[in-house]
Motif scaffolding. Structure first.
Motif, mmCIF file in Angstrom:
data_model
loop_
_atom_site.group_PDB
_atom_site.id
_atom_site.type_symbol
_atom_site.label_atom_id
_atom_site.label_comp_id
_atom_site.label_asym_id
_atom_site.label_seq_id
_atom_site.Cartn_x
_atom_site.Cartn_y
_atom_site.Cartn_z
ATOM 1 N N MET A 1 -10.346 -10.917 -32.201
ATOM 2 C CA MET A 1 -11.222 -9.996 -32.898
ATOM 3 C C MET A 1 -12.661 -10.231 -32.434
ATOM 4 N N LYS A 2 -13.302 -9.185 -32.003
ATOM 5 C CA LYS A 2 -14.682 -9.290 -31.548
ATOM 6 C C LYS A 2 -15.614 -8.752 -32.631
ATOM 7 N N ILE A 3 -16.596 -9.549 -32.974
ATOM 8 C CA ILE A 3 -17.578 -9.154 -33.979
ATOM 9 C C ILE A 3 -18.742 -8.482 -33.256
ATOM 10 N N LYS A 4 -19.174 -7.349 -33.774
ATOM 11 C CA LYS A 4 -20.255 -6.596 -33.153
ATOM 12 C C LYS A 4 -21.587 -7.333 -33.287
ATOM 13 N N ASN A 5 -22.463 -7.125 -32.304
ATOM 14 C CA ASN A 5 -23.783 -7.747 -32.327
ATOM 15 C C ASN A 5 -24.564 -7.396 -33.588
ATOM 16 N N LYS A 6 -24.423 -6.167 -34.062
ATOM 17 C CA LYS A 6 -25.137 -5.760 -35.269
ATOM 18 C C LYS A 6 -24.687 -6.593 -36.463
ATOM 19 N N THR A 7 -23.400 -6.874 -36.536
ATOM 20 C CA THR A 7 -22.875 -7.713 -37.612
ATOM 21 C C THR A 7 -23.414 -9.136 -37.487
ATOM 22 N N LEU A 8 -23.496 -9.643 -36.262
ATOM 23 C CA LEU A 8 -24.052 -10.981 -36.051
ATOM 24 C C LEU A 8 -25.530 -11.019 -36.449
ATOM 25 N N THR A 9 -26.253 -9.959 -36.147
ATOM 26 C CA THR A 9 -27.650 -9.864 -36.578
ATOM 27 C C THR A 9 -27.744 -10.005 -38.091
#
Length: 139
Positions: A1-9
Motif C-alpha cells: 500500500m502506497k501512502i500519498k504525499n499529501k497524506t504524509l504532509t
C-alpha cells in the motif's frame, strides 16, 4: 500500500500539532508545575518549550519532506529517544502519584510516549520511503 504525499504532509502537520497542542494544553501554557516536578530534566519548562519547537520544525517541512530526508531521519531518532525515555520513566515511577497530584499531568505522562512511538514509526516510514525513491532515481 502506497501512502500519498499529501497524506504524509498531513502526518507531519499532525505530529507538529500534537507536540504544540499537547505541551500547551497539558502544561496549561507552561504554568503546570506538576509536569516538571515528576521529570525535572526532560520535562522542565525549557524541555517542554523545546518539544514545542520540534513541533514547529515538523510543520515547517511538511510540504517539502522529500527534499530533507535526512532531517526526517533526525525526527525519527528524536522520537525514538523520547519513546525510550518515556518507557524508562514508566518503569521507575508510579503514574497514580502523578494523577493524585494533577490529572492533566497524569494524562500527559500516560500518553506522551505512546505519541512519540507512533510518530517514530511514521518518520521512519517516511525516511525509508524517501530513500527508496532516491534509489529508484539513481538506478
Amino acid at each position: 500500500m502506497k501512502i500519498k504525499n499529501k497524506t504524509l504532509t498531513y502526518g507531519f502537520i499532525a505530529a507538529g500539532l500534537m507536540n504544540i497542542g499537547g505541551v500547551l494544553t497539558f502544561s496549561r501554557f507552561f504554568t503546570n508545575s506538576s509536569i516538571s516536578e515528576f521529570d525535572p530534566v526532560v520535562m522542565s519548562n525549557f524541555g517542554l518549550l523545546m518539544i514545542l519547537v520540534w513541533g514547529l520544525a515538523y510543520i515547517a517541512i511538511a510540504k517539502d519532506f522529500e527534499k530533507v530526508r535526512w532531517l526526517v531521519a533526525v525526527f525519527a531518532i528524536e522520537k525514538l529517544i523520547y519513546g525510550i525515555v518515556w518507557a524508562k520513566w514508566l518503569l521507575n515511577n508510579d503514574l497514580s502519584e502523578v494523577y493524585a497530584q494533577d490529572a492533566m499531568a497524569g494524562i500527559f505522562y500516560t500518553i506522551y510516549g505512546a505519541n512519540d512511538w507512533i510518530f517514530f514509526l511514521f518518520f521512519s516510514y517516511v525516511f525509508l520511503r524517501t530513500m527508496s525513491k532516491r534509489n529508484e532515481f539513481y538506478n
